[in-house]
Design an enzyme around this catalytic site. Structure first.
Site, PDB file in Angstrom:
ATOM      1  CB  ILE A   1      -0.983  -0.009   1.183  1.00  0.00           C
ATOM      2  CG1 ILE A   1      -1.964  -1.164   1.020  1.00  0.00           C
ATOM      3  CG2 ILE A   1      -1.714   1.327   1.294  1.00  0.00           C
ATOM      4  CD1 ILE A   1      -2.857  -1.406   2.217  1.00  0.00           C
TER       5      ILE A   1
ATOM      6  CB  ALA B   1      -1.588   2.509   8.821  1.00  0.00           C
ATOM      7  NE  ARG B   2      -4.917  -2.872  10.289  1.00  0.00           N
ATOM      8  CZ  ARG B   2      -5.597  -2.785   9.153  1.00  0.00           C
ATOM      9  NH1 ARG B   2      -6.211  -1.676   8.826  1.00  0.00           N
ATOM     10  NH2 ARG B   2      -5.675  -3.812   8.340  1.00  0.00           N
TER      11      ARG B   2
ATOM     12  CD  GLU C   1     -11.457   1.454  13.473  1.00  0.00           C
ATOM     13  OE1 GLU C   1     -11.755   1.010  12.357  1.00  0.00           O
ATOM     14  OE2 GLU C   1     -10.889   2.516  13.663  1.00  0.00           O
TER      15      GLU C   1
ATOM     16  CG  HIS D   1     -11.492   1.397   9.470  1.00  0.00           C
ATOM     17  ND1 HIS D   1     -11.033   0.477  10.360  1.00  0.00           N
ATOM     18  CD2 HIS D   1     -10.772   1.194   8.339  1.00  0.00           C
ATOM     19  CE1 HIS D   1     -10.091  -0.249   9.800  1.00  0.00           C
ATOM     20  NE2 HIS D   1      -9.912   0.170   8.566  1.00  0.00           N
TER      21      HIS D   1
END
Length: 177
Positions: free
Chosen positions: A17, A94-95, A124, A144
């Site tokens: 990515i 990303a995270r 989440e 998200h």
């Protein structure tokens, strides 16, 4: 606003990515810096490989593309934010755990960095209503959904189906653990 060809973008995490993001930004004429936990010499035509501190201090935009693991938890913390260029923007698709949200919210409220674009959170769903980034200035938050295109959902389904077929054929792929 500012035009992309005048900006330096730092890509933190040069996996599939991160590399793709860098290739898109190259088309806009951005100067691209890159840092990866495992150096990627094969991308020398695309990004200028630098140490993380240099990436943070030179980048107008810092875009995160790291996996979530113990080594990357709060990877962007108070110390990292203090190294960022004044007026920089942080993007995290990303995270969530990669960023210390309290530290980021504080830096935004103090005007230390110009803004943040956040699509992922520590926990989440749901994100707690009093999350510090919800009240931080110059912050764009999304629930998200950066991945939720029609095409991306089809690709995910194909991956799942392929994994099931490969497992049943005795050649499992994408095995975790």
């Amino acid at each position: 606003g500012r035009e992309l060809p005048n900006l330096t973008v730092g890509i933190v995490g040069l996996g599939r990515i991160g590399e793709t993001v860098a290739r898109h930004l190259q088309g806009f004429g951005c100067r691209i810096l890159g840092w990866n936990r495992t150096p990627r010499a094969d991308l020398s035509d695309l990004v200028e490989a630098v140490e993380l501190d240099e990436l943070l201090s030179r980048s107008d935009i810092v875009s995160l593309h790291l996996t979530a693991c113990p080594e990357t938890e709060h990877f962007i913390d108070v110390a990292a934010i203090e190294k960022m260029k004044d007026g920089a923007v942080l993007i995290n698709t990303a995270r969530g755990p990669v960023v210390d949200s309290d530290a980021l919210a504080g830096a935004l409220k103090e005007g230390r960095i110009a803004g943040a674009c956040i699509d992922v959170f520590e926990n989440e769903p749901p994100v707690r209503k009093d999350h510090p980034l919800f009240s931080a200035p110059n912050t764009i938050v999304t629930p998200h959904v950066a991945f939720a295109t029609k095409e991306a959902l089809v690709k995910r389904a194909v991956i799942v189906f392929d994994n099931v077929v490969n497992y049943l054929d005795g050649t499992p792929r994408n095995v975790i653990g």
